[in-house]
Design a protein around this motif. Sequence first.
Motif, PDB file in Angstrom:
ATOM      1  N   SER A 237       0.864  -1.189   0.000  1.00  0.00           N
ATOM      2  CA  SER A 237       0.000   0.000   0.000  1.00  0.00           C
ATOM      3  C   SER A 237       0.903   1.242   0.000  1.00  0.00           C
ATOM      4  O   SER A 237       2.118   1.155   0.183  1.00  0.00           O
ATOM      5  N   ARG A 238       0.270   2.385  -0.157  1.00  0.00           N
ATOM      6  CA  ARG A 238       1.041   3.612  -0.316  1.00  0.00           C
ATOM      7  C   ARG A 238       1.922   4.015   0.885  1.00  0.00           C
ATOM      8  O   ARG A 238       3.047   4.477   0.694  1.00  0.00           O
ATOM      9  N   VAL A 252       0.311  -0.537  -5.093  1.00  0.00           N
ATOM     10  CA  VAL A 252      -0.970  -0.861  -5.717  1.00  0.00           C
ATOM     11  C   VAL A 252      -1.963   0.244  -5.376  1.00  0.00           C
ATOM     12  O   VAL A 252      -2.050   0.657  -4.222  1.00  0.00           O
ATOM     13  N   GLY A 268      -2.369  -6.742   6.604  1.00  0.00           N
ATOM     14  CA  GLY A 268      -2.299  -5.471   7.336  1.00  0.00           C
ATOM     15  C   GLY A 268      -2.589  -4.279   6.459  1.00  0.00           C
ATOM     16  O   GLY A 268      -1.971  -3.233   6.590  1.00  0.00           O
ATOM     17  N   GLU A 274      -8.681   4.172  -2.234  1.00  0.00           N
ATOM     18  CA  GLU A 274      -7.565   4.396  -3.168  1.00  0.00           C
ATOM     19  C   GLU A 274      -6.749   3.125  -3.359  1.00  0.00           C
ATOM     20  O   GLU A 274      -6.116   2.948  -4.390  1.00  0.00           O
ATOM     21  N   HIS A 275      -6.732   2.261  -2.368  1.00  0.00           N
ATOM     22  CA  HIS A 275      -6.019   0.983  -2.523  1.00  0.00           C
ATOM     23  C   HIS A 275      -6.887  -0.008  -3.308  1.00  0.00           C
ATOM     24  O   HIS A 275      -6.416  -0.652  -4.247  1.00  0.00           O
ATOM     25  N   VAL A 288      -5.809 -10.461   5.649  1.00  0.00           N
ATOM     26  CA  VAL A 288      -5.468 -10.727   7.051  1.00  0.00           C
ATOM     27  C   VAL A 288      -5.419  -9.373   7.754  1.00  0.00           C
ATOM     28  O   VAL A 288      -4.660  -8.486   7.353  1.00  0.00           O
ATOM     29  N   THR A 290      -6.253  -7.432  11.835  1.00  0.00           N
ATOM     30  CA  THR A 290      -6.682  -7.591  13.234  1.00  0.00           C
ATOM     31  C   THR A 290      -8.047  -6.940  13.489  1.00  0.00           C
ATOM     32  O   THR A 290      -8.718  -7.268  14.458  1.00  0.00           O
ATOM     33  N   ASP A 291      -8.431  -6.022  12.603  1.00  0.00           N
ATOM     34  CA  ASP A 291      -9.689  -5.284  12.797  1.00  0.00           C
ATOM     35  C   ASP A 291     -10.817  -5.946  11.997  1.00  0.00           C
ATOM     36  O   ASP A 291     -10.829  -5.881  10.764  1.00  0.00           O
ATOM     37  N   ALA A 294     -12.390  -3.847   9.240  1.00  0.00           N
ATOM     38  CA  ALA A 294     -11.566  -3.251   8.172  1.00  0.00           C
ATOM     39  C   ALA A 294     -12.288  -3.389   6.834  1.00  0.00           C
ATOM     40  O   ALA A 294     -12.784  -4.474   6.495  1.00  0.00           O
ATOM     41  N   GLY A 306      -6.945 -11.675  12.279  1.00  0.00           N
ATOM     42  CA  GLY A 306      -5.812 -12.181  13.044  1.00  0.00           C
ATOM     43  C   GLY A 306      -4.583 -11.317  12.844  1.00  0.00           C
ATOM     44  O   GLY A 306      -4.584 -10.381  12.039  1.00  0.00           O
ATOM     45  N   ASP A 307      -3.565 -11.656  13.590  1.00  0.00           N
ATOM     46  CA  ASP A 307      -2.321 -10.896  13.599  1.00  0.00           C
ATOM     47  C   ASP A 307      -1.387 -11.429  12.512  1.00  0.00           C
ATOM     48  O   ASP A 307      -1.064 -12.624  12.504  1.00  0.00           O
ATOM     49  N   LEU A 308      -0.938 -10.530  11.639  1.00  0.00           N
ATOM     50  CA  LEU A 308      -0.071 -10.990  10.538  1.00  0.00           C
ATOM     51  C   LEU A 308       1.241 -11.566  11.051  1.00  0.00           C
ATOM     52  O   LEU A 308       1.868 -12.389  10.392  1.00  0.00           O
TER      53      LEU A 308
HETATM   54  C1  FAD Z   1      -5.043  11.032  -3.891  1.00  0.00           C
HETATM   55  C2  FAD Z   1      -4.699   9.824  -3.077  1.00  0.00           C
HETATM   56  C3  FAD Z   1      -4.110   8.746  -3.702  1.00  0.00           C
HETATM   57  C4  FAD Z   1      -3.812   7.604  -2.963  1.00  0.00           C
HETATM   58  N1  FAD Z   1      -3.259   6.543  -3.609  1.00  0.00           N
HETATM   59  C5  FAD Z   1      -3.071   5.399  -2.952  1.00  0.00           C
HETATM   60  C6  FAD Z   1      -2.578   4.229  -3.613  1.00  0.00           C
HETATM   61  O1  FAD Z   1      -2.278   4.238  -4.803  1.00  0.00           O
HETATM   62  N2  FAD Z   1      -2.422   3.103  -2.885  1.00  0.00           N
HETATM   63  C7  FAD Z   1      -2.714   3.034  -1.553  1.00  0.00           C
HETATM   64  O2  FAD Z   1      -2.545   1.954  -0.949  1.00  0.00           O
HETATM   65  N3  FAD Z   1      -3.160   4.121  -0.896  1.00  0.00           N
HETATM   66  C8  FAD Z   1      -3.324   5.301  -1.552  1.00  0.00           C
HETATM   67  N4  FAD Z   1      -3.751   6.403  -0.869  1.00  0.00           N
HETATM   68  C9  FAD Z   1      -3.779   6.338   0.608  1.00  0.00           C
HETATM   69  C10 FAD Z   1      -5.021   5.662   1.160  1.00  0.00           C
HETATM   70  O3  FAD Z   1      -6.027   6.637   1.371  1.00  0.00           O
HETATM   71  C11 FAD Z   1      -4.732   4.984   2.529  1.00  0.00           C
HETATM   72  O4  FAD Z   1      -4.208   5.967   3.401  1.00  0.00           O
HETATM   73  C12 FAD Z   1      -3.767   3.825   2.432  1.00  0.00           C
HETATM   74  O5  FAD Z   1      -4.188   2.906   1.441  1.00  0.00           O
HETATM   75  C13 FAD Z   1      -3.707   3.111   3.774  1.00  0.00           C
HETATM   76  O6  FAD Z   1      -2.706   2.136   3.718  1.00  0.00           O
HETATM   77  P1  FAD Z   1      -2.753   0.905   4.703  1.00  0.00           P
HETATM   78  O7  FAD Z   1      -4.011   0.125   4.527  1.00  0.00           O
HETATM   79  O8  FAD Z   1      -1.467   0.170   4.571  1.00  0.00           O
HETATM   80  O9  FAD Z   1      -2.703   1.612   6.137  1.00  0.00           O
HETATM   81  P2  FAD Z   1      -3.819   1.796   7.247  1.00  0.00           P
HETATM   82  O10 FAD Z   1      -5.046   2.386   6.688  1.00  0.00           O
HETATM   83  O11 FAD Z   1      -3.167   2.458   8.385  1.00  0.00           O
HETATM   84  O12 FAD Z   1      -4.182   0.292   7.659  1.00  0.00           O
HETATM   85  C14 FAD Z   1      -3.341  -0.581   8.337  1.00  0.00           C
HETATM   86  C15 FAD Z   1      -4.172  -1.814   8.649  1.00  0.00           C
HETATM   87  O13 FAD Z   1      -3.361  -2.785   9.272  1.00  0.00           O
HETATM   88  C16 FAD Z   1      -4.122  -3.432  10.264  1.00  0.00           C
HETATM   89  N5  FAD Z   1      -3.167  -4.004  11.210  1.00  0.00           N
HETATM   90  C17 FAD Z   1      -2.410  -3.339  12.126  1.00  0.00           C
HETATM   91  N6  FAD Z   1      -1.602  -4.221  12.775  1.00  0.00           N
HETATM   92  C18 FAD Z   1      -1.880  -5.442  12.243  1.00  0.00           C
HETATM   93  C19 FAD Z   1      -1.368  -6.756  12.522  1.00  0.00           C
HETATM   94  N7  FAD Z   1      -0.415  -6.962  13.424  1.00  0.00           N
HETATM   95  N8  FAD Z   1      -1.884  -7.788  11.813  1.00  0.00           N
HETATM   96  C20 FAD Z   1      -2.853  -7.599  10.878  1.00  0.00           C
HETATM   97  N9  FAD Z   1      -3.376  -6.370  10.584  1.00  0.00           N
HETATM   98  C21 FAD Z   1      -2.875  -5.324  11.273  1.00  0.00           C
HETATM   99  C22 FAD Z   1      -5.004  -2.351  10.845  1.00  0.00           C
HETATM  100  O14 FAD Z   1      -6.156  -2.898  11.474  1.00  0.00           O
HETATM  101  C23 FAD Z   1      -5.351  -1.530   9.599  1.00  0.00           C
HETATM  102  O15 FAD Z   1      -6.564  -1.988   9.012  1.00  0.00           O
HETATM  103  C24 FAD Z   1      -4.070   7.543  -1.576  1.00  0.00           C
HETATM  104  C25 FAD Z   1      -4.659   8.630  -0.946  1.00  0.00           C
HETATM  105  C26 FAD Z   1      -4.980   9.756  -1.676  1.00  0.00           C
HETATM  106  C27 FAD Z   1      -5.635  10.908  -0.982  1.00  0.00           C
END
Ligand code: FAD
Length: 319
Positions: A237-238, A252, A268, A274-275, A288, A290-291, A294, A306-308
């Motif tokens: 993810s970003r 992605v 995670g 956006e993803h 996978v 924990t929430d 999600a 579960g926990d990754l």
């Molecule tokens: C214009 C614009 C373009 C964007 N383009 C992209 C893009 O191309 N791609 C992209 O990905 N995002 C993009 N974003 C960002 C997007 O909005 C999100 O902020 C981003 O996708 C979040 O990434 P994430 O899911 O990794 O992080 P988070 O949203 O922080 O999620 C992390 C997740 O991990 C889980 N987690 C935490 N610990 C554990 C554990 N131990 N085991 C299992 N799960 C766990 C949490 O419950 C949570 O659901 C863009 C945003 C904007 C405004």
Amino acid sequence: MSKQIFVITEHLRGKIDDVTYEMLGKGKELAAASGGELVAVLLGHNQKELANEFGAASKVIYADHEKLADFNPWMYAKIVSEIVAQQKPRVVLTAYSSMGIEVAPAVSVSQGISLTAYVSDLSIQDLKVSVVSQIYGGKMNIEAVDENESMIACVLPGSFPADAGKATGSPAVEDFAVSGLDESKIQFKKLIAPDKSDVDITQSEILVSVGRGIQSNDNLPMVEELATKLGGAVSCSRPIVDSKWMPKTRQVGKSGLKVKPKCYLALGISGAPEHIEGMKEADLVIAVNTDPKAPIFDYAHYGVVGDLFDIIPALSAKL
Ligand SMILES: Cc1cc2nc3c(=O)[nH]c(=O)nc-3n(C[C@H](O)[C@H](O)[C@H](O)COP(=O)(O)OP(=O)(O)OC[C@H]3O[C@@H](n4cnc5c(N)ncnc54)[C@H](O)[C@@H]3O)c2cc1C
């Protein structure tokens, strides 16, 4: 009140983005319900023949200028604002894309018309427009009814089937007189193409994709080990790219790459719109997280709450 539905089309040097067809398909449905015309708005330079790809529309308004060959937020917003001011369409559809999120708010402010972002659905009845919009990163939907004279909807890519808007034909083309672009303080310099030297994640049949839940780049080797055992590649993810833990070529999503693997393992990753935009066409999605709430679980075929840090080593050991 006008019954026209406008679609602001998107292309990169003549290559039409799928979201354009998605909006044209939806726009056609809205125009049938409103009793109005579907109009495609095309900006560019020497791209008039692209109008033939917009057969779903009754008319194409074409603005041609050498300075419009590449996207320029100020110039595009200016031209779209002028077209909207002249024609006052009931609904303007723009994509919730890098281009749309620059253009739509500027047009909304300059024309004093309402704007709804993160739109995943629309319908129209008696010229009242119902809009479904995602909030809280896709965790909730709201439905709003717009009774204004004109509105802009910034549509989430992937919300509607592209095939519904794909029709070649010869819609009437109306040239729009372009002027005043020299006033722009923003100038296009160059297009930076993505680096092709890394793994091409768009070609991988299995993607092990990691998000902020991985916590640190020290934890990435276990993800790489899992991907290798599965015969796949690591994507992300970003925030992982923003933290410089992985190169941009692995991202992605909206501002990354669109992937269609046979299997997408999301570890995670919360599932922000956006993803999702980049991976929702994967054949099989396994998440996978924990929430249990999600949003990724809304798109996953299989989900593990579960926990990754438990699941990854267990899977690797099993493999
Ligand atoms: C214009 C614009 C373009 C964007 N383009 C992209 C893009 O191309 N791609 C992209 O990905 N995002 C993009 N974003 C960002 C997007 O909005 C999100 O902020 C981003 O996708 C979040 O990434 P994430 O899911 O990794 O992080 P988070 O949203 O922080 O999620 C992390 C997740 O991990 C889980 N987690 C935490 N610990 C554990 C554990 N131990 N085991 C299992 N799960 C766990 C949490 O419950 C949570 O659901 C863009 C945003 C904007 C405004």
